[in-house]
Design a protein around this motif. Structure first.
Motif, PDB file in Angstrom:
ATOM      1  N   ASP A   1      41.298 -13.665  16.634  1.00 42.92           N
ATOM      2  CA  ASP A   1      42.448 -14.607  17.455  1.00 42.92           C
ATOM      3  C   ASP A   1      43.325 -13.767  17.943  1.00 42.92           C
ATOM      4  O   ASP A   1      44.040 -13.906  19.043  1.00 42.92           O
ATOM      5  CB  ASP A   1      43.214 -15.664  16.460  1.00 42.92           C
ATOM      6  N   LEU A   2      43.697 -12.611  17.240  1.00 38.05           N
ATOM      7  CA  LEU A   2      44.876 -11.912  17.606  1.00 38.05           C
ATOM      8  C   LEU A   2      44.661 -10.766  18.690  1.00 38.05           C
ATOM      9  O   LEU A   2      45.491 -10.195  19.503  1.00 38.05           O
ATOM     10  CB  LEU A   2      45.376 -11.115  16.443  1.00 38.05           C
ATOM     11  N   ILE A   3      43.164 -10.231  18.835  1.00 37.38           N
ATOM     12  CA  ILE A   3      42.792  -9.283  19.587  1.00 37.38           C
ATOM     13  C   ILE A   3      41.605  -9.916  20.352  1.00 37.38           C
ATOM     14  O   ILE A   3      40.434 -10.223  19.785  1.00 37.38           O
ATOM     15  CB  ILE A   3      42.494  -7.704  18.939  1.00 37.38           C
TER      16      ILE A   3
ATOM     17  N   PHE B   1      49.758 -20.105   9.031  1.00 39.13           N
ATOM     18  CA  PHE B   1      50.093 -19.120  10.040  1.00 39.13           C
ATOM     19  C   PHE B   1      49.490 -17.649   9.868  1.00 39.13           C
ATOM     20  O   PHE B   1      50.121 -17.223   8.869  1.00 39.13           O
ATOM     21  CB  PHE B   1      51.252 -19.128  10.746  1.00 39.13           C
ATOM     22  N   ILE B   2      48.454 -17.099  10.607  1.00 43.05           N
ATOM     23  CA  ILE B   2      47.986 -15.893  10.338  1.00 43.05           C
ATOM     24  C   ILE B   2      48.751 -15.029  11.379  1.00 43.05           C
ATOM     25  O   ILE B   2      48.366 -15.082  12.318  1.00 43.05           O
ATOM     26  CB  ILE B   2      46.593 -15.404  10.471  1.00 43.05           C
TER      27      ILE B   2
ATOM     28  N   ARG C   1      45.427 -29.824  12.883  1.00 44.24           N
ATOM     29  CA  ARG C   1      45.447 -28.674  13.321  1.00 44.24           C
ATOM     30  C   ARG C   1      46.167 -28.199  14.641  1.00 44.24           C
ATOM     31  O   ARG C   1      46.488 -28.989  15.467  1.00 44.24           O
ATOM     32  CB  ARG C   1      43.741 -28.342  13.422  1.00 44.24           C
ATOM     33  N   ILE C   2      46.132 -26.752  14.900  1.00 45.03           N
ATOM     34  CA  ILE C   2      46.478 -26.372  15.957  1.00 45.03           C
ATOM     35  C   ILE C   2      45.413 -25.530  16.424  1.00 45.03           C
ATOM     36  O   ILE C   2      44.974 -24.351  15.872  1.00 45.03           O
ATOM     37  CB  ILE C   2      47.813 -25.432  15.704  1.00 45.03           C
ATOM     38  N   ILE C   3      44.759 -25.913  17.570  1.00 47.29           N
ATOM     39  CA  ILE C   3      43.860 -25.172  18.132  1.00 47.29           C
ATOM     40  C   ILE C   3      43.921 -24.832  19.754  1.00 47.29           C
ATOM     41  O   ILE C   3      44.215 -25.586  20.580  1.00 47.29           O
ATOM     42  CB  ILE C   3      42.584 -26.335  18.383  1.00 47.29           C
TER      43      ILE C   3
ATOM     44  N   ALA D   1      47.069 -20.025  14.167  1.00 48.24           N
ATOM     45  CA  ALA D   1      46.929 -20.941  13.392  1.00 48.24           C
ATOM     46  C   ALA D   1      45.479 -21.107  12.755  1.00 48.24           C
ATOM     47  O   ALA D   1      44.438 -21.140  13.206  1.00 48.24           O
ATOM     48  CB  ALA D   1      47.163 -22.108  14.053  1.00 48.24           C
ATOM     49  N   ALA D   2      45.684 -21.315  11.300  1.00 49.59           N
ATOM     50  CA  ALA D   2      44.336 -21.458  10.474  1.00 49.59           C
ATOM     51  C   ALA D   2      44.117 -22.860  10.301  1.00 49.59           C
ATOM     52  O   ALA D   2      44.632 -23.615  11.124  1.00 49.59           O
ATOM     53  CB  ALA D   2      44.632 -20.764   9.147  1.00 49.59           C
TER      54      ALA D   2
END
Length: 800
Positions: free
Chosen positions: A105-107, A312-313, A244-246, A284-285
């Protein structure tokens, strides 16, 4: 010796080699001298050829190359980063933002022609760029792959992007199986700045962008400086009642790039590039339930999150690059000596979380049931140092005129994993009892996962490009590489083009290629403890060559091998029309995949061996799959007049199909190919990208006004489900979808332009699925153009 100390030794060795080569090559009598400097300044090197040539279009190249000038995209485009900009420009390029995929999700990963992100080589100013430290383990794209972070480079720093749609490992080395992307940075005088804002029509995902470029004249050269700040807000498409947060990851980038050159003497130029980006990203996980759910006490504590919570990751990502080199001419030869250093590091911290085992132990001991709510979960780093010496010379008398190029490359890579704090992974109340171990959302790396590994490689390569006749161009390339960890490989390429008439050109290429297993794939390790059959055992993604992998009979990773064939034609009947069409076939043997989990249930004999080592389940990277990719690339462009204005139109189309052929299980895993590569994982390989993609664009300019309309079509995809067809659950089928982007730009003054517009203006989303069966646990998976829907933006561009 630390990697930072290696470059100087390599550079000194190659400098001595350059002097010796120059002295001997200058004596060759039959060559002509290099072109005069004034003429050379008008010439560029297009990726796919080492010959400096007049700036050309893809109509005139021996292999298909698309050249995208990014000036307009940086000034007025609706996308604020490079990966998404290319996603809507190049039909062969795919990059879809992930959600619910941990570090992926981050890259944003990116790839060509439906293959993996690590099968596309990325260059900056013609020099190999480092990959990221992350291995994609989840998400609908590029599972088990590493890739290159395209978004670490600001748009305003880029002059053009060249996309070579052909195998080029024989020219550029490992990873260039699907093709090569060369990012050419600006180094011209003048200053400009961009301010941009945007958000989704749903009212979230707010974007802010401030970027400035200034090219300063220094001693006869130019130093281009680009600074950028970008803030992208979180989006959420979860339905009412879903905790969830999607959606998009929250991202803040701070980026600085320098790029320039300085003439030292006649025919000698010193050049360099330096770039750094600091990124703070938060994803968000999956949600954890509250009181009344089955998540207490295993994954939550009533005292901390009675209504449930979303962990949160968070990732702190540091990306660094440095290129330094000198170009000179000596005895009719052009020499280029350079050193490139790059690094990428990601450090995880998990917030709004808990370690349920710590909370449960606190409750047992008479406390309220409290755990820390944030943890340092460790991280990883990848560094790469590459030294190149290139030499080239044009010989008029060879085969009607030939350019000979050859060179050497030394590369050193280093990969390391750092453990998190104990609270991020411990099981404080006892394995199999009460709360689960580690930080919820993302358990930290354990001491057993810690590694620090390096490898070296060196390469020799040569290329001869000839024009036996005015109509015929031929190209031959050969490259030999040796790696310290798996041995050597030699690859070659033959390419040619034939002008049948001034308007028609035929071209084709055949090559062999390879991709070295990345250090990340060889040494990545992840461990957590689970309660399996009443026994506390580790679940391990086991590194190659370790005790667990060896006990399971997993062989040492080796290079993937490929054969690439391209055949095409270009047509340019006049100055208004240009057409290219190329078909291709890419066969890859021994492709590296991440296996399924082996345990006592699906493989009793191996399960017993693993349990003797204290391991309940294990998965591995292994060379086990052969794939074949076939496809068609088509481009059509037209420039004309309409109602007193200029109308530019283009169509770009790609159709690609990948099929898994043989599955080669190691001897120890023979008969268990369905565990090694399940139907679900096979579909990720075959259909991780849409089967076709097309962009139809119209740009109309009249006076101060410019209107830009892009219609983007994404073909269908079929992905696997968690339950699988064996359980009677059909695969997830995503229908073809078409979106549209529209923008209007006006020159407010000679040096000021304002643009407003929208992306996916009809709010198109992927086909709905059963959220219990998708990879991200939502009705819309992260495929095609993503799940966020329509967005709107504004940009102000100023030159000064």
């Amino acid at each position: 010796m630390p990697i930072a100390h290696r470059p100087s030794a390599q550079a000194l060795q190659l400098t001595a080699l350059a002097s010796a080569l120059a002295a001997s090559l200058a004596a060759l009598p039959s060559a002509t001298r290099a072109q005069p400097t004034a003429e050379s300044a008008e010439r560029i090197t297009i990726v796919g050829s080492r010959r400096a040539q007049p700036a050309t279009s893809a109509i005139d190249t021996t292999v298909p190359v698309d050249v995208y000038s990014l000036g307009k995209a940086a000034e007025s485009g609706g996308q604020f980063d490079l990966a998404q900009t290319l996603q809507y420009l190049s039909p062969s390029f795919n990059s879809t933002r992930q959600t619910g995929a941990d570090g992926a999700d981050l890259i944003d990963s990116a790839a060509l022609r439906g293959l993996g992100s690590d099968q596309t080589l990325v260059l900056v100013n013609g020099k190999r760029r480092h990959t990221v430290a992350l291995v994609n383990l989840f998400g609908a794209r590029n599972r088990g792959s590493t890739g290159t972070d395209m978004n670490a480079i600001p748009l305003l720093a880029i002059d053009n992007v060249q996309v070579l749609r052909d195998g080029a490992a024989a020219q550029y080395g490992s990873d260039a199986i699907a093709g090569v992307i060369n990012i050419q940075l600006k180094k011209r005088a003048g200053c400009e700045a961009v301010a941009g804002v945007g958000q989704y029509s749903a009212g979230d995902g707010k974007n802010g962008l401030l970027s400035a470029y200034c090219g300063l004249k220094l001693g006869g050269g130019v130093l281009g400086i680009t600074g950028e700040w970008q803030d992208r807000g979180r989006s959420n498409r979860a339905e009412a009642g879903n905790p969830r947060i999607i959606g998009d990851t929250q991202v803040r980038n701070e980026t600085l790039y320098l790029n320039g050159e300085l003439p030292l003497a006649a025919g000698t130029v010193l050049y360099g590039t330096a770039g750094l980006q600091n990124r703070r990203a938060s994803s968000a996980a999956f949600a954890r339930g509250g009181v009344g759910s089955g998540d207490i006490p295993s994954r939550n504590s009533a005292a901390m999150y009675p209504d449930g919570f979303v962990p949160f990751i968070n990732g702190d990502i540091e990306d660094r690059t440095l290129i330094a080199g000198v170009r000179t001419t000596l005895g009719g030869w052009a020499f280029d000596l350079s050193h490139t250093h790059g690094s990428n590091a990601m450090q995880y911290d998990i917030s709004r979380t808990l370690n349920a085992s710590i909370a449960n132990l606190d409750l047992i001991n008479g406390g309220a049931g409290i755990s820390p709510s944030s943890f340092d979960a460790g991280g990883f780093r990848f560094r790469q140092a590459t030294t190149n010496l290139d030499a080239s010379r044009y010989f008029e008398g060879w085969f009607g005129g030939s350019n000979l190029a050859f060179g050497a490359e030394l590369r050193r890579e280093h990969y390391s994993i750092r453990a998190g704090e104990p609270g991020s992974y411990v099981d404080a109340d006892g394995v199999g009892f009460g709360g689960n171990a580690g930080s919820q959302g993302f358990p930290g790396f354990q001491p057993a996962d810690v590694t620090s590994k390096s490898r070296r490689s060196h390469a020799l390569y040569a290329e001869l490009e000839s024009t036996p006749t005015a109509a015929l161009t031929t190209q031959v390339a050969l490259r030999h590489e040796r790696y310290s960890d798996f041995g050597s490989t030699t690859n070659g390429k033959l390419a040619g083009s034939l002008k049948l008439s001034p308007a028609v050109l035929l071209r084709g290429a055949a090559s062999t290629g390879f991709r070295a297993p990345s250090l990340q794939q060889v040494f990545f390790s992840s461990t957590f403890t689970d309660f399996i059959s009443g026994v506390p055992l580790d679940v391990v993604l086991a590194p190659n060559g370790g005790a667990i992998a060896n006990a399971a009979g997993i062989p040492k990773l080796k290079q993937e091998k490929s054969k690439n064939f391209t055949l095409g034609a270009t047509f340019k009947p006049d100055s208004a029309w240009a057409v290219t069409a190329d078909v291709y076939r890419i066969a890859i043997d021994d492709r590296i995949v991440l296996s399924g989990r082996f345990d006592e249930g699906n493989y009793p004999a191996l399960g017993a061996t693993l349990q003797a080592l204290g391991v309940g389940q294990a998965q591995f990277f292994v060379n086990s799959v052969d794939t074949t990719t076939t496809g068609l690339d088509l481009t059509v462009s037209h420039k004309g007049k309409l109602a007193g204005g200029q109308l530019n139109s283009y169509l770009a189309f790609n159709h690609s199909k990948t099929r898994v052929g043989a599955v080669h299980a190691p001897v120890a895993l023979a008969g268990f190919e369905d565990v090694l590569l399940s139907e679900r994982e096979r579909l990720f390989i075959e259909q991780g990208a849409p089967s076709r993609k097309a962009t139809l664009g119209f740009e109309y300019a009249t006076g101060a006004w410019t209107t830009d309309l892009k219609i983007v079509h994404f073909g269908p995809q079929t992905l696997g489900t968690f339950s699988g067809t064996a359980a009677g659950v059909p695969n997830a089928r995503y229908k073809a979808k078409t979106s549209a982007d529209l923008s209007v730009s006006v020159a407010l003054a000679k040096n000021i332009r304002l643009t407003v517009g929208g992306n996916n203006i009809f709010n198109v989303k992927p086909t709905k699925q059963d959220p219990n069966e998708t990879d991200n646990g939502f009705i819309y998976d992260s495929v095609q153009f993503g799940l966020n829907g329509a967005s709107y933006f504004g940009r102000l561009h100023v030159t000064f």
